[in-house]
Design an enzyme around this catalytic site. Structure first.
Site, short mmCIF file in Angstrom:
data_model
loop_
_atom_site.label_atom_id
_atom_site.label_comp_id
_atom_site.label_asym_id
_atom_site.label_seq_id
_atom_site.Cartn_x
_atom_site.Cartn_y
_atom_site.Cartn_z
N HIS A 110 -39.88 43.61 -26.04
CA HIS A 110 -39.04 44.33 -26.99
C HIS A 110 -39.49 45.79 -27.01
CE1 HIS A 110 -37.41 40.76 -29.59
NE2 HIS A 110 -37.35 40.50 -28.29
N CYS A 170 -42.20 41.68 -33.36
CA CYS A 170 -42.61 43.09 -33.31
C CYS A 170 -43.33 43.50 -34.59
CB CYS A 170 -41.39 43.97 -33.07
SG CYS A 170 -40.70 43.74 -31.41
N GLU A 199 -40.46 47.84 -29.33
CA GLU A 199 -41.67 48.17 -30.08
C GLU A 199 -42.92 47.70 -29.35
OE1 GLU A 199 -39.00 46.60 -31.17
OE2 GLU A 199 -38.51 47.07 -33.25
N CYS A 227 -38.15 42.97 -35.30
CA CYS A 227 -38.05 41.52 -35.49
C CYS A 227 -39.44 41.02 -35.90
CB CYS A 227 -37.58 40.85 -34.19
SG CYS A 227 -38.89 40.64 -32.95
#
Lengths: 155, 155
Positions: free
Chosen positions: A52, A85, A54, A82
């Site tokens: 992801h 993350c 991040e 999310c």
């Protein structure tokens, strides 16, 4: 907070979308007014469900700073993190997080963030994911060895 | 469930402890009775706060399987996954998770798992981590572009 850093995170989300490597998410890590880490989502293009924006930006920043903590840093992300993350952020320990789109916005375009937020706090037996506790004597013993280890690096 | 796979995860936790690369955690991913991914924690040794055993094992399995999903797989981990790893597991979507030590055991040897589990479900304003919502018009527009994109790979 500076708008230019959120603009940079959003620009990365656009770059990620155009690249076809993953979802429309971008993030930057900023220290002392300078971008020290960048990332956009690349889950499908690199076969890495943890890639992801991040996580990619945190890993990039830590590599560049030669550190496993982001003390004194801010994270700017084009979307509310999310739970994966957010967990990564707690472990990396930046000072602050700024986000643009919300988890509801993410849910509206088909991402599971909101569903996973509902699942994480549930007792294990109530989650949709089957999880089974298998106590293991040696696993506990290894924890005790860590506890008494003299030369460990804590994190 | 087979004890040999948990033994393999615990052996990796021991290997990780001995390596000095990170905390005493190990994990394996199993598909059709074969270990397809392995990992031990290497946070401090590689300057990667996301390099928890489960994340390393998931990334390894996905690379080996050439896939971004772990359908049909089981994850064995020497300790109950922290919220970051649990989030990663939800995104990778294995069938089942088996764990040995619990989050309370992890807290007892100094790891923040339990604290992070308390933080994740809180409303943003009540978390110890400062998080600020900065709505951004272009960020939302990029989400809409994803929504209508015809050739996207969903995950």
């Amino acid at each position: 907070m500076k708008k230019e850093f959120m603009d940079a995170a959003v620009a990365l989300s656009k770059e990620g979308l155009a690249s076809g490597l993953g979802g429309p998410f971008g993030a930057v890590v900023v220290k002392d007014g300078v971008i020290v880490g960048r990332g956009h989502n690349q889950v499908t293009g690199t076969n890495d469900p943890t890639a992801h924006a991040e996580v990619v930006a945190i890993r990039d920043a830590c590599k560049n700073l030669n550190a496993f903590q982001l003390t004194g840093c801010d994270l700017y992300t084009s979307c509310e993190p999310c739970p994966m993350c957010l967990g990564a952020i707690y472990w990396a320990r930046p000072d602050r997080v700024f986000f643009a789109n919300s988890r509801k916005d993410a849910a509206a375009i088909g991402f599971d963030d909101d569903f996973i937020y509902q699942e994480i706090p549930k007792p294990i037996s109530e989650r949709s994911l089957p999880m089974l506790h298998l106590p293991h004597q040696e696993a506990l013993q290894i924890f005790n060895e860590w506890k008494i280890k003299a030369d460990k690096t804590e994190y």
